[in-house]
Design a protein around this motif. Structure first.
Motif, PDB file in Angstrom:
ATOM      1  N   MET A 276       0.836  -1.220   0.000  1.00  0.00           N
ATOM      2  CA  MET A 276       0.000   0.000   0.000  1.00  0.00           C
ATOM      3  C   MET A 276       0.864   1.261   0.000  1.00  0.00           C
ATOM      4  O   MET A 276       0.350   2.369   0.067  1.00  0.00           O
ATOM      5  CB  MET A 276      -0.961  -0.011   1.193  1.00  0.00           C
ATOM      6  CG  MET A 276      -2.058  -1.060   1.072  1.00  0.00           C
ATOM      7  SD  MET A 276      -3.353  -0.891   2.325  1.00  0.00           S
ATOM      8  CE  MET A 276      -2.588  -1.641   3.763  1.00  0.00           C
ATOM      9  N   GLU A 277       2.185   1.085  -0.043  1.00  0.00           N
ATOM     10  CA  GLU A 277       3.121   2.209  -0.155  1.00  0.00           C
ATOM     11  C   GLU A 277       3.184   2.584  -1.642  1.00  0.00           C
ATOM     12  O   GLU A 277       3.428   1.712  -2.477  1.00  0.00           O
ATOM     13  CB  GLU A 277       4.493   1.704   0.352  1.00  0.00           C
ATOM     14  CG  GLU A 277       5.560   2.734   0.524  1.00  0.00           C
ATOM     15  CD  GLU A 277       5.344   3.612   1.743  1.00  0.00           C
ATOM     16  OE1 GLU A 277       5.093   3.073   2.842  1.00  0.00           O
ATOM     17  OE2 GLU A 277       5.404   4.835   1.560  1.00  0.00           O
ATOM     18  N   PRO A 278       2.965   3.858  -2.000  1.00  0.00           N
ATOM     19  CA  PRO A 278       2.899   4.227  -3.416  1.00  0.00           C
ATOM     20  C   PRO A 278       4.055   3.711  -4.278  1.00  0.00           C
ATOM     21  O   PRO A 278       3.825   3.176  -5.365  1.00  0.00           O
ATOM     22  CB  PRO A 278       2.889   5.760  -3.381  1.00  0.00           C
ATOM     23  CG  PRO A 278       2.262   6.088  -2.058  1.00  0.00           C
ATOM     24  CD  PRO A 278       2.669   5.001  -1.113  1.00  0.00           C
ATOM     25  N   GLU A 279       5.280   3.820  -3.793  1.00  0.00           N
ATOM     26  CA  GLU A 279       6.422   3.371  -4.612  1.00  0.00           C
ATOM     27  C   GLU A 279       6.383   1.872  -4.875  1.00  0.00           C
ATOM     28  O   GLU A 279       6.793   1.414  -5.942  1.00  0.00           O
ATOM     29  CB  GLU A 279       7.746   3.690  -3.909  1.00  0.00           C
ATOM     30  CG  GLU A 279       8.247   5.071  -4.239  1.00  0.00           C
ATOM     31  CD  GLU A 279       9.606   5.357  -3.628  1.00  0.00           C
ATOM     32  OE1 GLU A 279      10.571   4.667  -4.000  1.00  0.00           O
ATOM     33  OE2 GLU A 279       9.668   6.267  -2.782  1.00  0.00           O
ATOM     34  N   ASN A 280       5.901   1.115  -3.897  1.00  0.00           N
ATOM     35  CA  ASN A 280       5.847  -0.338  -4.063  1.00  0.00           C
ATOM     36  C   ASN A 280       4.690  -0.747  -4.972  1.00  0.00           C
ATOM     37  O   ASN A 280       4.828  -1.644  -5.807  1.00  0.00           O
ATOM     38  CB  ASN A 280       5.756  -1.021  -2.699  1.00  0.00           C
ATOM     39  CG  ASN A 280       6.951  -0.659  -1.831  1.00  0.00           C
ATOM     40  OD1 ASN A 280       8.021  -0.324  -2.358  1.00  0.00           O
ATOM     41  ND2 ASN A 280       6.778  -0.687  -0.524  1.00  0.00           N
ATOM     42  N   ALA A 281       3.559  -0.065  -4.819  1.00  0.00           N
ATOM     43  CA  ALA A 281       2.430  -0.321  -5.727  1.00  0.00           C
ATOM     44  C   ALA A 281       2.848   0.004  -7.156  1.00  0.00           C
ATOM     45  O   ALA A 281       2.464  -0.693  -8.113  1.00  0.00           O
ATOM     46  CB  ALA A 281       1.226   0.516  -5.318  1.00  0.00           C
ATOM     47  N   LYS A 295      -3.088   5.754  -4.152  1.00  0.00           N
ATOM     48  CA  LYS A 295      -2.879   7.170  -4.489  1.00  0.00           C
ATOM     49  C   LYS A 295      -1.379   7.489  -4.491  1.00  0.00           C
ATOM     50  O   LYS A 295      -0.647   7.010  -3.629  1.00  0.00           O
ATOM     51  CB  LYS A 295      -3.554   8.079  -3.452  1.00  0.00           C
ATOM     52  CG  LYS A 295      -5.053   8.140  -3.586  1.00  0.00           C
ATOM     53  CD  LYS A 295      -5.653   9.076  -2.544  1.00  0.00           C
ATOM     54  CE  LYS A 295      -5.539   8.493  -1.148  1.00  0.00           C
ATOM     55  NZ  LYS A 295      -6.265   9.225  -0.113  1.00  0.00           N
ATOM     56  N   GLY A 296      -0.985   8.323  -5.439  1.00  0.00           N
ATOM     57  CA  GLY A 296       0.405   8.781  -5.475  1.00  0.00           C
ATOM     58  C   GLY A 296       1.364   7.795  -6.113  1.00  0.00           C
ATOM     59  O   GLY A 296       2.569   8.051  -6.164  1.00  0.00           O
ATOM     60  N   SER A 297       0.867   6.646  -6.598  1.00  0.00           N
ATOM     61  CA  SER A 297       1.785   5.654  -7.189  1.00  0.00           C
ATOM     62  C   SER A 297       2.111   6.001  -8.643  1.00  0.00           C
ATOM     63  O   SER A 297       3.180   5.641  -9.140  1.00  0.00           O
ATOM     64  CB  SER A 297       1.210   4.246  -7.093  1.00  0.00           C
ATOM     65  OG  SER A 297       0.046   4.133  -7.871  1.00  0.00           O
ATOM     66  N   ALA A 298       1.202   6.708  -9.319  1.00  0.00           N
ATOM     67  CA  ALA A 298       1.367   6.961 -10.762  1.00  0.00           C
ATOM     68  C   ALA A 298       2.666   7.702 -11.071  1.00  0.00           C
ATOM     69  O   ALA A 298       3.305   7.444 -12.094  1.00  0.00           O
ATOM     70  CB  ALA A 298       0.163   7.737 -11.304  1.00  0.00           C
ATOM     71  N   GLU A 299       3.066   8.590 -10.165  1.00  0.00           N
ATOM     72  CA  GLU A 299       4.286   9.370 -10.452  1.00  0.00           C
ATOM     73  C   GLU A 299       5.551   8.507 -10.457  1.00  0.00           C
ATOM     74  O   GLU A 299       6.582   8.941 -10.961  1.00  0.00           O
ATOM     75  CB  GLU A 299       4.427  10.528  -9.459  1.00  0.00           C
ATOM     76  CG  GLU A 299       4.567  10.076  -8.021  1.00  0.00           C
ATOM     77  CD  GLU A 299       4.679  11.253  -7.052  1.00  0.00           C
ATOM     78  OE1 GLU A 299       5.781  11.796  -6.947  1.00  0.00           O
ATOM     79  OE2 GLU A 299       3.652  11.606  -6.415  1.00  0.00           O
ATOM     80  N   PHE A 300       5.460   7.318  -9.912  1.00  0.00           N
ATOM     81  CA  PHE A 300       6.617   6.411  -9.930  1.00  0.00           C
ATOM     82  C   PHE A 300       6.530   5.411 -11.087  1.00  0.00           C
ATOM     83  O   PHE A 300       7.335   4.498 -11.190  1.00  0.00           O
ATOM     84  CB  PHE A 300       6.727   5.636  -8.613  1.00  0.00           C
ATOM     85  CG  PHE A 300       6.879   6.522  -7.411  1.00  0.00           C
ATOM     86  CD1 PHE A 300       8.075   7.185  -7.173  1.00  0.00           C
ATOM     87  CD2 PHE A 300       5.816   6.711  -6.530  1.00  0.00           C
ATOM     88  CE1 PHE A 300       8.219   8.011  -6.071  1.00  0.00           C
ATOM     89  CE2 PHE A 300       5.953   7.533  -5.419  1.00  0.00           C
ATOM     90  CZ  PHE A 300       7.161   8.188  -5.193  1.00  0.00           C
ATOM     91  N   MET A 301       5.511   5.557 -11.917  1.00  0.00           N
ATOM     92  CA  MET A 301       5.304   4.594 -13.002  1.00  0.00           C
ATOM     93  C   MET A 301       5.792   5.153 -14.338  1.00  0.00           C
ATOM     94  O   MET A 301       5.817   6.359 -14.526  1.00  0.00           O
ATOM     95  CB  MET A 301       3.807   4.224 -13.077  1.00  0.00           C
ATOM     96  CG  MET A 301       3.457   3.113 -12.100  1.00  0.00           C
ATOM     97  SD  MET A 301       1.817   3.232 -11.377  1.00  0.00           S
ATOM     98  CE  MET A 301       0.761   3.002 -12.759  1.00  0.00           C
TER      99      MET A 301
END
Ligand code: N2P
Length: 344
Positions: A276-281, A295-301
Motif C-alpha cells: 500500500m506504499e505508493p512506490e511499491n504499488a 494514491k500517489g503511485s502513478a508518479e513512480f510509473m
C-alpha cells in the motif's frame, strides 16, 4: 534404538517444529502467474529479511480449488472482486484488518468501500483492469472493438485465437454479445450462450494463460485477455492492437488476502502494508502494466502507462465497461454447467 538417539531425534523434531512455527523469514504467496514484480519482491525480502516464494495460478477457480483442498502452505492469495465474497463466505480468509494498517491511508477512496469487501476488513488492492480483445493487425485489419472477433471470428483469425481460461470473463463477454445482462438466469438466452461458445471454441486454438509471450511471437493472432498483458505484448510487437468490445466488457480488481490457515501471518501483514506504499504499488504496476488502487503511485510509473491505449478507455467505450460482480450461487451454478459443457 537407544535412549540417546531417541532423545536426539526428539530434539531435532522440536527444533524443526519450532523453526517452522515461529516462521520468521518466510512468506508464501499464491498469485496469478506473471503478475508479481520480482523487483518489488526483492525489495520486500531485503527490507524484512523474509524469503518470499511465489506460486502461480491461471484462474480464480484453480486458486479456489487448490486452497479448498487444504495442505497448500500458502499465506497470501489474490482473488478477483467477483470471487472474494466466495472466499470470505467459505471461511478461507483471515480478517486481517488492512483498514487498520498504517499505509491504508494511501488507498484511493474509490477502492475502500467496495461491495466485495466493505471497508476492506479482509483485502487490500493489488491491480485492476479489464478484459478485452488483442489482435495482430498484420493478420486481421477489420474492426477489433467487438466481441465478434472472438465469438464469431473472421476467417483470418480462425484457429489462431486464445481465450483467457477464466469462466466468468468469458461468459460475461458472451452474454453481453447476445444482448443479455450479467447474472441473467434466462434459460433461452443461456442456451444461446452455450451454443455460441461451443461453436466459437471450435475456432479457437487455445484457452491458455501465456499471452505475454505467445501473442507477440505470433503463436496467437487474436486473444480475449486482460489489458495489461496485451500492453506488454504490444511493447514486444507493435503490430498488436487492443480492442474494447462495444457490446460489453468486464472490469476486474484483484485484491490481496491472507489465508485463514496461513503459517506466516505477521509477514503476510507486513506484505499487505508494504504494497500500500505508493512506490511499491508502482513497482507492481510497472511490471504487470495494470492500474493499482494506491494514491500517489502513478508518479513512480513509466510515462507510457499514462497514455497507453490498453489502459486509457476511449470515451466512446466507457459505457460498455461493467465491473464484474459475483452472481447469486444458483446463477453461478448455471454458468458453471455451461462452462463444463463448453470445455468438454
Ligand atoms: C494477467 C493476470 C490478470 C489477472 N496475467 C486478471 N484477474
Amino acid at each position: 534404538m537407544n535412549w540417546k538417539m531417541t532423545a536426539a531425534g526428539a530434539m531435532l523434531a522440536i527444533l524443526g517444529f519450532a523453526g517452522s512455527a515461529a516462521a520468521e523469514g518466510a512468506l508464501n504467496i499464491y498469485n496469478w502467474g506473471d503478475y508479481t514484480s520480482p523487483e518489488m519482491i526483492k525489495k520486500f525480502e531485503d527490507k524484512y529479511k523474509v524469503k518470499v516464494t511465489v506460486t502461480d495460478y491461471d484462474s480464480n477457480d484453480t486458486a479456489l480449488a487448490k486452497v479448498r483442498a487444504g495442505g497448500h502452505g500458502f499465506d497470501i492469495v489474490v482473488p478477483s472482486a467477483n470471487y472474494v465474497p466466495i472466499w470470505v463466505k467459505e471461511g478461507l480468509l483471515l480478517e486481517a484488518r488492512p483498514d487498520q494498517m498504517s499505509n491504508f491511508k494511501n488507498v484511493d477512496e474509490r477502492w475502500v468501500n467496495v461491495p466485495w469487501d466493505p471497508g476492506r476488513h479482509y483485502t487490500t488492492p493489488w491491480q485492476w483492469g479489464l478484459t478485452g480483445v488483442g489482435v495482430n493487425k498484420k493478420v486481421y485489419g477489420g474492426d477489433i472493438n467487438t466481441a465478434k472477433v472472438i465469438l464469431d471470428p473472421p476467417p483470418e483469425l480462425a484457429g489462431k485465437i486464445n481465450v483467457a481460461p477464466e469462466m466468468n470473463d468469458v461468459l460475461f463477454l458472451t452474454i453481453k454479445y447476445l444482448g443479455g445482462n450479467w447474472c441473467t438466469a434466462d434459460k433461452e438466452l443461456l442456451k444461446k450462450v452455450r451454443d455460441t461458445l461451443v461453436a466459437a471454441k471450435s475456432k479457437w486454438l487455445a484457452m491458455d494463460y501465456s499471452v505475454t509471450e505467445k501473442l507477440p511471437s505470433g503463436d496467437y493472432a487474436g486473444v480475449y485477455y486482460w489489458n495489461g498483458a496485451v500492453m506488454r505484448a504490444r511493447m514486444k510487437n507493435p503490430d498488436i492492437a487492443f480492442g474494447y468490445p462495444k457490446e460489453g466488457f468486464p472490469f476486474f480488481m484483484d485484491s490481496v488476502a491472507i489465508l485463514k490457515d496461513a503459517k506466516n501471518v505477521e509477514n503476510a501483514k507486513l506484505f499487505m502494508n508494504f504494497i500500500m506504499e505508493p512506490e511499491n504499488a508502482a513497482l507492481i504496476s510497472s511490471f504487470a502494466k495494470y492500474a493499482n488502487g494506491i494514491k500517489g503511485s502513478a508518479e513512480f510509473m513509466p510515462a507510457e502507462m499514462k497514455s497507453a491505449p490498453e489502459l486509457v478507455v476511449p470515451a466512446e467505450f466507457e459505457k460498455a465497461g461493467e465491473f464484474l460482480t459475483a452472481c447469486p450461487p444458483e446463477v453461478s451454478e448455471l454458468y458453471t454447467r455451461i462452462w463444463t459443457d463448453v470445455n468438454k
